[in-house]
Design a protein around this motif. Structure first.
Motif, short mmCIF file in Angstrom:
data_model
loop_
_atom_site.label_atom_id
_atom_site.label_comp_id
_atom_site.label_asym_id
_atom_site.label_seq_id
_atom_site.Cartn_x
_atom_site.Cartn_y
_atom_site.Cartn_z
N ALA A 240 1.01 -0.88 0.23
CA ALA A 240 -0.06 -0.16 -0.20
C ALA A 240 1.07 1.38 0.06
CB ALA A 240 -0.86 -0.20 0.89
N VAL A 241 2.67 0.95 0.17
CA VAL A 241 2.82 1.88 0.70
C VAL A 241 4.44 2.56 -0.43
CG1 VAL A 241 1.97 2.93 3.19
CG2 VAL A 241 4.06 1.09 2.37
N PRO A 242 4.11 1.93 -1.43
CA PRO A 242 5.13 2.20 -2.75
C PRO A 242 5.51 3.80 -2.98
CG PRO A 242 3.40 2.98 -3.91
CD PRO A 242 2.70 2.25 -2.36
N ASP A 243 5.25 4.75 -2.23
CA ASP A 243 6.44 5.97 -1.77
C ASP A 243 7.04 5.57 -1.00
OD1 ASP A 243 4.04 5.26 -0.35
OD2 ASP A 243 3.19 7.84 -0.63
N LEU A 244 6.62 5.09 -0.22
CA LEU A 244 7.99 4.59 1.39
C LEU A 244 8.85 3.73 0.51
CD1 LEU A 244 5.77 4.78 4.38
CD2 LEU A 244 6.40 6.38 3.84
N VAL A 245 8.36 3.07 0.20
CA VAL A 245 9.70 1.74 -0.50
C VAL A 245 10.78 2.52 -1.29
CG1 VAL A 245 9.69 -0.71 -1.89
CG2 VAL A 245 7.56 -0.27 -0.18
N ALA A 246 10.32 3.71 -2.41
CA ALA A 246 10.96 3.94 -2.87
C ALA A 246 11.36 5.08 -2.26
CB ALA A 246 10.25 4.91 -3.79
N VAL A 247 11.67 5.42 -1.57
CA VAL A 247 12.50 5.67 -0.50
C VAL A 247 13.67 5.39 0.63
CG1 VAL A 247 12.31 7.40 0.93
CG2 VAL A 247 10.80 8.16 0.19
N ILE A 248 13.16 3.81 0.60
CA ILE A 248 13.95 3.34 1.41
C ILE A 248 14.94 2.36 0.34
CG2 ILE A 248 14.12 1.13 2.82
CD1 ILE A 248 12.73 4.19 3.87
N ARG A 249 14.44 2.17 -0.89
CA ARG A 249 15.70 2.01 -1.44
C ARG A 249 16.73 2.69 -1.95
NH1 ARG A 249 11.00 -1.32 -5.42
NH2 ARG A 249 11.29 -3.12 -4.32
N GLU A 250 16.47 3.66 -2.46
CA GLU A 250 17.88 5.24 -2.22
C GLU A 250 18.07 5.31 -1.37
OE1 GLU A 250 17.85 6.27 -5.13
OE2 GLU A 250 16.78 5.02 -5.73
N LEU A 251 18.79 4.73 -0.21
CA LEU A 251 19.75 4.86 1.12
C LEU A 251 20.29 4.25 0.38
CD1 LEU A 251 17.18 4.23 4.00
CD2 LEU A 251 18.10 6.58 3.32
N PRO A 252 21.29 4.81 0.84
CA PRO A 252 23.40 4.03 0.89
C PRO A 252 23.30 2.55 1.68
CG PRO A 252 23.05 6.09 1.93
CD PRO A 252 22.10 5.97 1.74
N CYS A 253 22.70 1.78 1.38
CA CYS A 253 23.01 0.39 2.85
C CYS A 253 22.93 -0.38 1.97
CB CYS A 253 22.33 0.69 3.64
SG CYS A 253 20.92 1.00 3.88
N GLU A 254 22.79 -2.07 2.64
CA GLU A 254 22.12 -3.47 1.96
C GLU A 254 21.19 -3.46 2.84
OE1 GLU A 254 22.38 -6.50 -0.04
OE2 GLU A 254 23.22 -4.79 -1.03
N THR A 255 21.59 -3.95 4.08
CA THR A 255 20.74 -4.20 4.69
C THR A 255 20.44 -2.65 6.40
OG1 THR A 255 22.29 -5.72 6.32
CG2 THR A 255 20.99 -6.46 4.53
#
Length: 506
Positions: A240-255
């Motif tokens: 339900a929250v693809p906008d949040l998912v997109a932001v988290i995928r941009e973070l400079p980390c693996e986990t």
């Protein structure tokens, strides 16, 4: 195990305030259950339905008037199976199938079983079987160390799963439970502070003061491109929250595992109404062309980063990790403030449209699933004078007393009061007795659950805020309403108006 045994234990738990007696009753019940029944029984007596949403509304359940069965025949396994069938009844003809299943269930239940099922399915099974007590009962029934059971519950976020581990796997299974990216962790909770000055003084000088946003609690997990987003209740809302998912995928980390809040903002950067944020959690994730529907994440904690678990590290270290991976997503905060500086931050939070502040010790670990003094919340107090329209009969320890109040606001145009909510919070034993004795003098009529009153009594209600709602005729609902006192010095004509309450909408 028969459902009647669960009802018996539930009644015993609600009838006592003693934590020890609650634990003994629950432990005995779990001891009588089979290893396969324990997770279901634990979930039910914690007020949780393992199947999640059943597709059955409150009105449908209240409208059921099937005569109760004489003898108890329902079993835990049978009811669990029927609830599964109820939750999976979808598509054409599903309304009729659900009604038939409800008729089958309630038609086979005794009066006390009907009461427990109705309260369980409406989310009103309030009986004191809280997480801490249930954890104690699981440890008692399984013979496992309490600290080990408690930590497993904190890290799994599930009492039912913890019970299964304790009973099926024992000490080794409980010991093997760790923080796992992708599995929600029970969130750390805050204790209300007496005042901002008290919170700063008790936790200082090594502390941080965060804005308490008027949003929804979220916990986000990421492993590579795989992201999961959970609510405060550990419900997975990722789709339900693809906008949040997109932001988290941009973070400079693996986990990473982050704890925070999300909300929608208006064009001026102020928070939109709380229910606008919550409505996104039930959507299909299609934002359309409306930028106002975009959820913005803000974080205040980091529990894991790139293979390193931080949950047992002090908050100081966790915030350093958060700053290193998501500096632009930190909730506004001040570190080591004086009382005056903390007050300025509090005032700024309110001016920005938020709820208040959180005062936190920088030395404390993350106490998952627990409410501790290491985090203290400070919010302004709102009160309203409202009219009592009706009261529902209580259950458990409150059986025989009028308890849950129906609350109304004055119509400034002279019409009848407008219902804006219900509450049973804040009622002492003395008030329960007084209400039960007094309300009969104001009664107009009653049904099996509720006594309806002439609009004459005024009660002072403390609340955390007001939100829009279609549930009540006034189009608003009270957030976390609780009784302060009755106001015999006021008449219904002096109660707060529905217009005054609507003016409190964010």
């Amino acid at each position: 195990m028969k459902l009647s045994r669960v009802v018996e234990a539930s009644s015993a738990v609600t009838a006592t305030r003693s934590r020890k007696k609650k634990t003994e009753e629950l432990g005995a019940l779990l001891g009588d259950a089979s290893v396969d029944e324990i997770p279901t029984v634990v979930a039910w007596l914690s007020g949780v339905i393992p199947q999640g949403r059943l597709g059955v509304g409150w009105r449908s359940l209240v409208a059921l008037e099937l005569p109760p069965a004489t003898d108890p025949t329902l079993t835990v396994a049978g009811v669990d199976d029927l609830l599964t069938r109820l939750s999976t009844a979808t598509g054409p003809g599903s309304v009729a199938r659900r009604r038939a299943l409800l008729d089958e269930l309630f038609g086979s239940a005794t009066e006390s079983e009907q009461d427990l099922l109705r309260r369980l399915m409406t989310g009103e099974l309030r009986q004191g079987a809280l997480a801490g007590v249930m954890v104690d009962a699981i440890a008692s029934a399984s013979g496992q160390p309490l600290d080990l059971v408690r930590r497993a519950h904190m890290l799994t976020g599930s009492l039912a799963e913890t019970a299964s581990l304790a009973v099926h796997g024992g000490t080794q299974a409980l010991s093997d439970v760790g923080l796992r990216v992708g599995r929600a962790v029970a969130p750390m909770l805050a204790t209300p502070a007496d005042s901002l000055a008290d919170a700063v003084t008790s936790l200082g000088p090594d502390l941080v003061v965060d804005f308490k946003l008027d949003g929804a609690r979220i916990q986000v997990h990421r492993r590579g491109d795989e992201v999961s987003v959970f609510t405060r209740t550990l419900r997975d809302i990722t789709d339900a929250v693809p906008d949040l998912v997109a932001v988290i995928r941009e973070l400079p980390c693996e986990t990473v595992i982050l704890d925070g809040e999300t909300l929608t903002l208006d064009a001026d950067g102020r928070p939109r109404p709380f229910q606008d944020t919550m409505s996104r959690f039930g959507s299909a994730g299609d934002l359309g062309d409306d930028p106002a529907g975009v959820l913005r994440p803000f974080f205040f904690d980091c529990l894991h980063l790139d293979g390193v678990d931080l949950i047992d590290r002090p908050l100081r270290d966790r915030l350093a990790a958060l700053t290193s991976v998501a500096p632009g997503l930190r909730i506004p905060s001040v570190t080591d403030p004086s009382v005056a500086q903390a007050q300025q931050h509090f005032d700024a939070a309110l001016a920005a449209g938020h709820e208040g502040v959180m005062v936190k010790s920088l030395a404390g670990p993350y106490a998952a699933g627990r409410r501790g003094k290491g985090w203290q919340k400070v919010k302004p107090v709102h009160t309203l004078d409202l009219v009592v329209l009706a009261a529902e009969w209580g259950s458990g320890r409150r059986t025989g007393f009028l308890s849950n109040l129906h609350l109304g606001a004055r119509d400034p145009d002279g019409g009848p009061p407008v219902m804006v909510g219900k509450t049973f919070k804040g009622l002492t034993d003395a008030l329960l007795q007084w209400q039960t004795d007094e309300f009969g003098r104001h009664e107009t009529h009653r049904d099996s659950y509720t006594v309806y009153l002439r609009p004459e009594l005024v009660v002072e209600i403390e609340l955390d805020g007001v939100q829009r709602s279609s549930r009540y005729p006034g189009g608003v609902a009270l957030r976390f309403a609780r009784v302060v006192r009755y106001r015999p010095d006021k008449t219904a004509a002096e109660a707060d108006t529905i217009d005054a309450i609507r003016a409190k909408l964010p």
